[in-house]
Motif scaffolding. Structure first.
Motif, PDB file in Angstrom:
ATOM      1  N   LEU A 160       0.869  -1.177   0.000  1.00 42.54           N
ATOM      2  CA  LEU A 160       0.000   0.000   0.000  1.00 42.54           C
ATOM      3  C   LEU A 160       0.902   1.221   0.000  1.00 42.54           C
ATOM      4  CD1 LEU A 160      -2.649   1.482   0.062  1.00 42.54           C
ATOM      5  CD2 LEU A 160      -2.658   1.245   2.554  1.00 42.54           C
ATOM      6  N   PHE A 161       0.872   1.948  -1.089  1.00 44.78           N
ATOM      7  CA  PHE A 161       1.697   3.129  -1.266  1.00 44.78           C
ATOM      8  C   PHE A 161       0.830   4.355  -0.979  1.00 44.78           C
ATOM      9  CE2 PHE A 161       3.430   6.506  -3.947  1.00 44.78           C
ATOM     10  CZ  PHE A 161       4.749   6.496  -3.542  1.00 44.78           C
ATOM     11  N   PRO A 162       1.029   5.020   0.171  1.00 37.82           N
ATOM     12  CA  PRO A 162       0.235   6.204   0.486  1.00 37.82           C
ATOM     13  C   PRO A 162       0.518   7.324  -0.513  1.00 37.82           C
ATOM     14  CG  PRO A 162       1.416   5.415   2.423  1.00 37.82           C
ATOM     15  CD  PRO A 162       1.969   4.688   1.247  1.00 37.82           C
ATOM     16  N   ALA A 163      -0.451   8.154  -0.775  1.00 38.66           N
ATOM     17  CA  ALA A 163      -0.266   9.280  -1.699  1.00 38.66           C
ATOM     18  C   ALA A 163       0.998  10.038  -1.324  1.00 38.66           C
ATOM     19  CB  ALA A 163      -1.476  10.201  -1.637  1.00 38.66           C
ATOM     20  N   GLY A 164       1.797  10.337  -2.330  1.00 43.00           N
ATOM     21  CA  GLY A 164       3.049  11.046  -2.093  1.00 43.00           C
ATOM     22  C   GLY A 164       4.131  10.558  -3.024  1.00 43.00           C
ATOM     23  N   VAL A 165       5.371  10.668  -2.562  1.00 37.83           N
ATOM     24  CA  VAL A 165       6.531  10.314  -3.367  1.00 37.83           C
ATOM     25  C   VAL A 165       7.456   9.421  -2.549  1.00 37.83           C
ATOM     26  CG1 VAL A 165       8.559  11.235  -4.560  1.00 37.83           C
ATOM     27  CG2 VAL A 165       6.416  12.506  -4.605  1.00 37.83           C
ATOM     28  N   GLU A 166       8.003   8.406  -3.200  1.00 38.22           N
ATOM     29  CA  GLU A 166       8.942   7.483  -2.545  1.00 38.22           C
ATOM     30  C   GLU A 166       9.935   6.996  -3.581  1.00 38.22           C
ATOM     31  OE1 GLU A 166      10.853   6.115   0.176  1.00 38.22           O
ATOM     32  OE2 GLU A 166       8.855   6.376   0.999  1.00 38.22           O
ATOM     33  N   PHE A 167      11.111   6.601  -3.110  1.00 39.48           N
ATOM     34  CA  PHE A 167      12.129   6.033  -3.977  1.00 39.48           C
ATOM     35  C   PHE A 167      12.216   4.539  -3.724  1.00 39.48           C
ATOM     36  CE2 PHE A 167      13.168  10.472  -3.624  1.00 39.48           C
ATOM     37  CZ  PHE A 167      13.507  10.817  -4.916  1.00 39.48           C
ATOM     38  N   PHE A 168      12.334   3.771  -4.795  1.00 36.19           N
ATOM     39  CA  PHE A 168      12.450   2.323  -4.717  1.00 36.19           C
ATOM     40  C   PHE A 168      13.632   1.868  -5.558  1.00 36.19           C
ATOM     41  CE2 PHE A 168       7.977   3.097  -3.965  1.00 36.19           C
ATOM     42  CZ  PHE A 168       7.640   2.192  -2.968  1.00 36.19           C
ATOM     43  N   GLN A 169      14.209   0.740  -5.175  1.00 39.80           N
ATOM     44  CA  GLN A 169      15.210   0.087  -6.009  1.00 39.80           C
ATOM     45  C   GLN A 169      14.465  -0.953  -6.833  1.00 39.80           C
ATOM     46  OE1 GLN A 169      18.261  -2.051  -3.880  1.00 39.80           O
ATOM     47  NE2 GLN A 169      19.756  -1.553  -5.452  1.00 39.80           N
ATOM     48  N   VAL A 170      14.701  -0.977  -8.148  1.00 43.63           N
ATOM     49  CA  VAL A 170      14.005  -1.935  -9.009  1.00 43.63           C
ATOM     50  C   VAL A 170      14.417  -3.347  -8.600  1.00 43.63           C
ATOM     51  CG1 VAL A 170      13.662  -2.740 -11.377  1.00 43.63           C
ATOM     52  CG2 VAL A 170      13.900  -0.288 -10.922  1.00 43.63           C
ATOM     53  N   PRO A 171      13.441  -4.200  -8.234  1.00 47.19           N
ATOM     54  CA  PRO A 171      13.752  -5.561  -7.808  1.00 47.19           C
ATOM     55  C   PRO A 171      14.235  -6.435  -8.975  1.00 47.19           C
ATOM     56  CG  PRO A 171      11.472  -4.957  -7.242  1.00 47.19           C
ATOM     57  CD  PRO A 171      12.014  -3.890  -8.121  1.00 47.19           C
ATOM     58  N   PRO A 172      14.931  -7.524  -8.663  1.00 48.90           N
ATOM     59  CA  PRO A 172      15.371  -8.446  -9.714  1.00 48.90           C
ATOM     60  C   PRO A 172      14.191  -8.940 -10.545  1.00 48.90           C
ATOM     61  CG  PRO A 172      16.387  -9.022  -7.616  1.00 48.90           C
ATOM     62  CD  PRO A 172      15.362  -7.960  -7.332  1.00 48.90           C
ATOM     63  N   GLY A 173      14.364  -8.983 -11.852  1.00 42.09           N
ATOM     64  CA  GLY A 173      13.347  -9.508 -12.754  1.00 42.09           C
ATOM     65  C   GLY A 173      12.183  -8.576 -13.032  1.00 42.09           C
ATOM     66  N   ALA A 174      12.192  -7.367 -12.466  1.00 46.37           N
ATOM     67  CA  ALA A 174      11.070  -6.447 -12.658  1.00 46.37           C
ATOM     68  C   ALA A 174      11.342  -5.504 -13.824  1.00 46.37           C
ATOM     69  CB  ALA A 174      10.815  -5.641 -11.390  1.00 46.37           C
ATOM     70  N   GLY A 175      10.367  -5.396 -14.705  1.00 46.87           N
ATOM     71  CA  GLY A 175      10.430  -4.446 -15.796  1.00 46.87           C
ATOM     72  C   GLY A 175       9.146  -3.645 -15.886  1.00 46.87           C
ATOM     73  N   TYR A 176       8.201  -3.985 -14.986  1.00 49.26           N
ATOM     74  CA  TYR A 176       6.875  -3.361 -14.991  1.00 49.26           C
ATOM     75  C   TYR A 176       6.465  -3.032 -13.570  1.00 49.26           C
ATOM     76  CZ  TYR A 176       6.276  -4.905 -19.808  1.00 49.26           C
ATOM     77  OH  TYR A 176       6.430  -5.081 -21.153  1.00 49.26           O
ATOM     78  N   ILE A 177       5.551  -2.074 -13.444  1.00 47.90           N
ATOM     79  CA  ILE A 177       4.920  -1.773 -12.164  1.00 47.90           C
ATOM     80  C   ILE A 177       3.413  -1.879 -12.382  1.00 47.90           C
ATOM     81  CG2 ILE A 177       4.943   0.731 -12.599  1.00 47.90           C
ATOM     82  CD1 ILE A 177       5.235   1.100  -9.531  1.00 47.90           C
ATOM     83  N   ALA A 178       2.752  -2.583 -11.473  1.00 44.59           N
ATOM     84  CA  ALA A 178       1.283  -2.703 -11.503  1.00 44.59           C
ATOM     85  C   ALA A 178       0.729  -1.820 -10.392  1.00 44.59           C
ATOM     86  CB  ALA A 178       0.870  -4.146 -11.291  1.00 44.59           C
ATOM     87  N   TYR A 179      -0.504  -1.351 -10.578  1.00 43.95           N
ATOM     88  CA  TYR A 179      -1.103  -0.422  -9.622  1.00 43.95           C
ATOM     89  C   TYR A 179      -2.614  -0.582  -9.594  1.00 43.95           C
ATOM     90  CZ  TYR A 179      -0.612   1.655 -14.219  1.00 43.95           C
ATOM     91  OH  TYR A 179      -0.582   1.830 -15.580  1.00 43.95           O
ATOM     92  N   LEU A 180      -3.173  -0.279  -8.424  1.00 47.72           N
ATOM     93  CA  LEU A 180      -4.613  -0.410  -8.180  1.00 47.72           C
ATOM     94  C   LEU A 180      -4.985   0.601  -7.108  1.00 47.72           C
ATOM     95  CD1 LEU A 180      -7.315  -2.078  -8.414  1.00 47.72           C
ATOM     96  CD2 LEU A 180      -6.389  -3.481  -6.541  1.00 47.72           C
ATOM     97  N   GLN A 181      -6.051   1.348  -7.309  1.00 47.24           N
ATOM     98  CA  GLN A 181      -6.461   2.339  -6.307  1.00 47.24           C
ATOM     99  C   GLN A 181      -6.847   1.656  -5.010  1.00 47.24           C
ATOM    100  OE1 GLN A 181      -9.984   4.086  -8.192  1.00 47.24           O
ATOM    101  NE2 GLN A 181     -11.249   3.237  -6.571  1.00 47.24           N
ATOM    102  N   ASP A 182      -6.664   2.380  -3.898  1.00 47.99           N
ATOM    103  CA  ASP A 182      -7.144   1.905  -2.607  1.00 47.99           C
ATOM    104  C   ASP A 182      -8.609   2.293  -2.471  1.00 47.99           C
ATOM    105  OD1 ASP A 182      -7.331   0.984   0.031  1.00 47.99           O
ATOM    106  OD2 ASP A 182      -6.657   2.894   0.834  1.00 47.99           O
TER     107      ASP A 182
END
Length: 107
Positions: A76-98
């Motif tokens: 659960l990513f609260p509204a705002g800004v955050e930095f992430f390190q791309v995990p191994p094998g990831a080339g996409y980000i999926a998202y769904l509203q709360d």
């Protein structure tokens, strides 16, 4: 984490010491709603790369391959800004509203 210098210049603090900062890179953005969706990460966002994720509303996110989805059991990513390190094998980000639709941006 390695920092890239642009034209060999790194910003300096008041004591003339280098300040390692992240530069703006490629950006992708999309609307977030009640149906899971995904998008490819920006150009250059490879495993181990630091990316900036910004959301206007609370959003569930998940990293993975081309068929990745997001659900209420993911981060659960609260509204705002955050930095992430791309995990191994990831080339996409999926998202769904709360609870409310919004916008997601990945740089």
């Amino acid at each position: 984490m390695a920092f890239e210098q642009i034209d060999g210049v790194m910003p300096l603090d008041q004591n003339a010491q280098p300040i390692p900062v992240l530069g703006q890179g490629a950006n992708v953005a999309d609307n977030v709603d009640g149906t899971t969706d995904s998008m490819v990460l920006p150009s250059g966002a490879n495993e181990g790369t630091v990316i900036r994720v910004a959301c206007t509303q609370d959003t569930y996110i998940n990293f993975g391959g081309v068929s990745v989805t997001a659900s209420a059991s993911d981060i659960l990513f609260p509204a705002g800004v955050e930095f992430f390190q791309v995990p191994p094998g990831a080339g996409y980000i999926a998202y769904l509203q709360d609870s409310a639709a919004g916008r997601i941006s990945v740089t």
